[in-house]
Design a protein around this motif. Structure first.
Motif, short mmCIF file in Angstrom:
data_model
loop_
_atom_site.label_atom_id
_atom_site.label_comp_id
_atom_site.label_asym_id
_atom_site.label_seq_id
_atom_site.Cartn_x
_atom_site.Cartn_y
_atom_site.Cartn_z
N PRO A 1 -28.25 17.82 -38.62
CA PRO A 1 -29.45 17.75 -37.87
C PRO A 1 -30.56 17.69 -39.17
N ARG A 2 -31.53 16.74 -38.34
CA ARG A 2 -32.79 16.50 -39.20
C ARG A 2 -33.64 17.67 -38.96
N LEU B 1 -30.48 -0.60 -30.47
CA LEU B 1 -30.09 -1.94 -30.40
C LEU B 1 -30.85 -3.01 -31.30
N ALA B 2 -32.10 -2.97 -31.27
CA ALA B 2 -32.93 -3.75 -31.96
C ALA B 2 -32.58 -3.82 -33.47
N GLU B 3 -32.32 -2.56 -34.03
CA GLU B 3 -32.17 -2.09 -35.29
C GLU B 3 -31.09 -2.51 -35.88
N ILE B 4 -29.88 -2.47 -35.00
CA ILE B 4 -28.65 -2.82 -35.41
C ILE B 4 -28.17 -4.31 -35.30
N LEU B 5 -28.81 -4.72 -34.34
CA LEU B 5 -28.37 -6.53 -34.23
C LEU B 5 -29.36 -7.02 -35.24
N ASN B 6 -30.66 -6.60 -35.30
CA ASN B 6 -31.45 -7.48 -36.30
C ASN B 6 -30.78 -7.32 -37.67
N ASN B 7 -30.22 -6.21 -38.04
CA ASN B 7 -29.66 -5.86 -39.44
C ASN B 7 -28.65 -6.85 -39.61
N ILE B 8 -27.65 -7.05 -38.44
CA ILE B 8 -26.61 -7.83 -38.54
C ILE B 8 -26.96 -9.24 -38.70
N VAL C 1 -35.60 6.79 -21.97
CA VAL C 1 -34.28 6.42 -22.39
C VAL C 1 -33.88 4.91 -22.77
N ALA C 2 -34.32 4.16 -21.98
CA ALA C 2 -34.01 2.74 -21.83
C ALA C 2 -34.80 2.51 -23.12
N GLY C 3 -35.88 2.82 -23.29
CA GLY C 3 -36.67 2.42 -24.69
C GLY C 3 -36.12 2.93 -26.09
N SER C 4 -35.52 4.12 -25.84
CA SER C 4 -34.72 4.34 -26.96
C SER C 4 -33.40 3.78 -27.46
N VAL C 5 -32.80 3.29 -26.27
CA VAL C 5 -31.39 2.53 -26.63
C VAL C 5 -31.98 1.07 -26.99
N GLU C 6 -33.04 0.42 -26.56
CA GLU C 6 -33.41 -0.54 -27.12
C GLU C 6 -33.87 -0.61 -28.43
N ILE C 7 -34.52 0.50 -29.02
CA ILE C 7 -34.68 0.55 -30.34
C ILE C 7 -33.43 0.68 -31.42
N ASP D 1 -41.39 6.67 -48.67
CA ASP D 1 -40.67 7.04 -49.57
C ASP D 1 -39.12 6.73 -49.37
N LEU D 2 -38.97 5.89 -48.29
CA LEU D 2 -37.54 5.42 -47.91
C LEU D 2 -37.26 3.88 -48.54
N PRO D 3 -36.11 3.79 -49.06
CA PRO D 3 -35.87 2.41 -49.44
C PRO D 3 -36.10 1.29 -48.47
N GLU D 4 -35.97 -0.05 -48.78
CA GLU D 4 -35.95 -1.05 -47.98
C GLU D 4 -34.83 -0.93 -46.63
N GLY D 5 -35.52 -0.95 -45.37
CA GLY D 5 -34.53 -0.89 -44.29
C GLY D 5 -34.19 0.77 -44.04
N GLY D 6 -34.75 1.59 -44.78
CA GLY D 6 -34.24 3.14 -44.57
C GLY D 6 -34.99 3.71 -43.12
N PHE D 7 -36.18 3.34 -42.71
CA PHE D 7 -36.52 3.72 -41.74
C PHE D 7 -35.90 3.38 -40.33
N GLY D 8 -35.54 2.19 -40.38
CA GLY D 8 -34.62 1.70 -39.26
C GLY D 8 -33.15 2.20 -39.16
N THR D 9 -32.72 2.65 -40.27
CA THR D 9 -31.51 3.59 -40.36
C THR D 9 -31.84 4.98 -40.01
N PHE D 10 -32.89 5.35 -40.27
CA PHE D 10 -33.22 6.74 -39.87
C PHE D 10 -33.36 6.85 -37.99
N LEU D 11 -33.98 5.95 -37.78
CA LEU D 11 -34.26 5.68 -36.33
C LEU D 11 -33.10 5.82 -35.67
N ILE D 12 -32.05 4.97 -35.99
CA ILE D 12 -30.81 4.76 -35.56
C ILE D 12 -30.11 6.16 -35.21
#
Length: 147
Positions: free
Chosen positions: A103-104, A51-58, A43-49, A112-123
């Motif tokens: 639901p996915r 957070l990393a995606e959101i903070l790095n995007n900012i 669970v901690a690992g999922s939260v870290e992913i 097939d995703l645009p730039e940054g699309g996989f990070g947004t999908f993970l979030i």
């Protein structure tokens, strides 16, 4: 530089820090230590992913070139739920980017995703709920995860 927040045993973590790669990396390490005190490893690992995606995007896209900015991060653990708030005064986030969708059924093909699309999908995939709003020049992202 990060400002200290309350102790982990209170189930609350809060920091305000510069939107620089170095400060974001330091906060992610600090948050990871906090999360591992209170949550199972997976669970901690999922939260870290998330957070990393959101903070790095900012840090990468939130502030125009040469503009300094700050990010505020708050985590609150309440029994089996983790609530997170991230705010900044950077550029507005594109509408609908972080809204929780239906639901996915399957994972997308990264090519097939645009730039940054996989990070947004993970979030979106790892959070139970995520919301974004812009108010008085401030971006506010909130998410909820069941732990």
């Amino acid at each position: 530089m990060a400002h200290p927040g309350p102790c982990a045993e209170h189930g609350y973590y809060s920091r305000v820090f510069d939107a620089t790669p170095e400060a974001i990396r330091a906060i992610l390490c600090s948050a990871a230590r906090y999360l591992r005190l209170l949550l199972p490893e997976d669970v901690a690992g999922s939260v870290e992913i998330v957070l990393a995606e959101i903070l790095n995007n900012i840090g990468e896209h939130g502030y125009s070139a040469g503009c300094a900015g700050r990010i505020r991060l708050s985590l609150m653990l309440d029994k089996s739920d983790l609530f997170c708030t991230v705010s900044d005064r950077g550029d507005e986030i594109p509408a609908g980017l972080f809204q929780t969708g239906p639901p996915r059924c399957s994972r997308p093909v990264p090519a097939d995703l645009p730039e940054g699309g996989f990070g947004t999908f993970l979030i979106r995939d790892l959070t139970r709920e995520i919301h974004y709003r812009r108010e008085d020049g401030c971006n506010l992202i909130t998410f909820h995860m069941t732990v």
